[in-house]
Design a protein around this motif. Structure first.
Motif, mmCIF file in Angstrom:
data_model
loop_
_atom_site.group_PDB
_atom_site.id
_atom_site.type_symbol
_atom_site.label_atom_id
_atom_site.label_comp_id
_atom_site.label_asym_id
_atom_site.label_seq_id
_atom_site.Cartn_x
_atom_site.Cartn_y
_atom_site.Cartn_z
ATOM 1 N N LYS A 112 58.469 11.295 22.269
ATOM 2 C CA LYS A 112 57.672 10.409 21.419
ATOM 3 C C LYS A 112 56.660 11.240 20.659
ATOM 4 N N SER A 113 56.648 11.083 19.347
ATOM 5 C CA SER A 113 55.703 11.785 18.478
ATOM 6 C C SER A 113 54.704 10.775 17.915
ATOM 7 N N VAL A 114 53.419 11.027 18.158
ATOM 8 C CA VAL A 114 52.361 10.122 17.697
ATOM 9 C C VAL A 114 51.432 10.893 16.766
ATOM 10 N N VAL A 115 51.333 10.438 15.533
ATOM 11 C CA VAL A 115 50.482 11.089 14.545
ATOM 12 C C VAL A 115 49.387 10.123 14.114
ATOM 13 N N THR A 116 48.151 10.607 14.138
ATOM 14 C CA THR A 116 47.009 9.780 13.742
ATOM 15 C C THR A 116 46.417 10.310 12.448
ATOM 16 N N ILE A 140 56.861 13.127 26.613
ATOM 17 C CA ILE A 140 58.121 12.654 27.180
ATOM 18 C C ILE A 140 57.859 11.253 27.730
ATOM 19 N N VAL A 141 58.664 10.293 27.288
ATOM 20 C CA VAL A 141 58.508 8.904 27.732
ATOM 21 C C VAL A 141 59.843 8.398 28.255
ATOM 22 N N ASP A 142 59.816 7.245 28.906
ATOM 23 C CA ASP A 142 61.058 6.662 29.415
ATOM 24 C C ASP A 142 61.963 6.208 28.270
ATOM 25 N N ASN A 143 61.373 5.544 27.294
ATOM 26 C CA ASN A 143 62.083 5.051 26.116
ATOM 27 C C ASN A 143 61.048 4.421 25.182
ATOM 28 N N SER A 144 61.502 3.812 24.095
ATOM 29 C CA SER A 144 60.567 3.237 23.130
ATOM 30 C C SER A 144 59.857 2.000 23.664
ATOM 31 N N PRO A 170 51.603 4.491 29.852
ATOM 32 C CA PRO A 170 51.223 5.838 29.386
ATOM 33 C C PRO A 170 50.796 6.766 30.512
ATOM 34 N N GLU A 171 50.469 6.211 31.682
ATOM 35 C CA GLU A 171 49.977 7.055 32.772
ATOM 36 C C GLU A 171 51.044 8.014 33.288
ATOM 37 N N ASP A 172 52.340 7.702 33.087
ATOM 38 C CA ASP A 172 53.368 8.621 33.567
ATOM 39 C C ASP A 172 54.036 9.396 32.428
#
Length: 208
Positions: A30-34, A94-98, A103-105
């Motif tokens: 997951k890519s998060v851009v602010t 790295i996330v489980d999915n969308s 967010p804690e894991d």
């Protein structure tokens, strides 16, 4: 279960490597851009854990999965008259999915290398222990033939870890090849394996 739609066991036995092991090394990125004013952009892709060294774990994906413009445009308004908003920060996980709402894991990643869009390769790292596939090996050379079996492991539509079977449909002097393989947005950065488990190439698609 429809027996005619099920994959024959003989075809499963044809593969000379542990698909489950490769799947454990394939992750959803997951890519998060602010940007200024708090606007954000989120995209997803697939990544593959290919090695570790001195407590660092390394992943590869496509550059466009972790790439973002330095500025975005907006329509000026009374509250914010600016037309261009600059990038404030970018974060990778790295996330489980969308659909992951925990967010804690999530596992934070650091970007090490990002090439241009033409080569479309990026390398990320983390110190959080990850599964490094026992079956990963960069093939120095391979003799592709039309009809050869390949598999794709990734997160189509950033939904779940899927394995998809396909075929080599075209080979041109061993320097260019085409695959008959079902690919969706979110498979970007996912790995294609050829026959004996050797790494062949990454899928290059627009990220979700």
């Amino acid at each position: 279960i429809n027996p005619e739609a099920s994959e024959p066991l003989s075809q499963r036995d044809h593969w000379q490597y542990d698909i489950e092991d490769i799947g454990k090394s394939t992750v959803c990125i997951k890519s998060v851009v602010t940007y200024e004013s708090g606007k954000s952009s989120v995209r997803f892709g697939s990544g593959f854990v290919y090695g570790q060294d001195n407590g660092n774990y390394y992943l590869t994906t496509n550059a466009h999965v972790v790439d973002s413009p330095d500025e975005i445009k907006q329509v000026p308004n009374i509250i914010d008259p600016r037309t261009n908003l600059k990038k404030v920060k970018e974060e990778f996980y790295i996330v489980d999915n969308s659909y992951d709402k925990k967010p804690e894991d999530d596992i934070k990643l650091e970007l090490l290398v990002k090439t241009d869009r033409e080569n479309d390769t990026a390398v990320l790292t983390t110190k959080v222990p990850l599964h490094v596939s026992r079956r990963y090996k960069l093939a120095p050379e391979f003799n592709l033939m039309r009809g050869d079996d390949v598999i794709l492991v990734g997160y189509p539509l950033a939904s779940d870890n899927y394995t998809t079977f396909g075929k080599v449909s075209l080979v041109d002097d061993d320097s260019y090849f085409a695959l008959d393989l079902t690919v969706n947005s979110g498979n970007s950065g996912g790995v294609v394996f050829y026959k004996d488990g050797n790494y062949l190439t990454r899928i290059i698609l627009t990220a979700l």
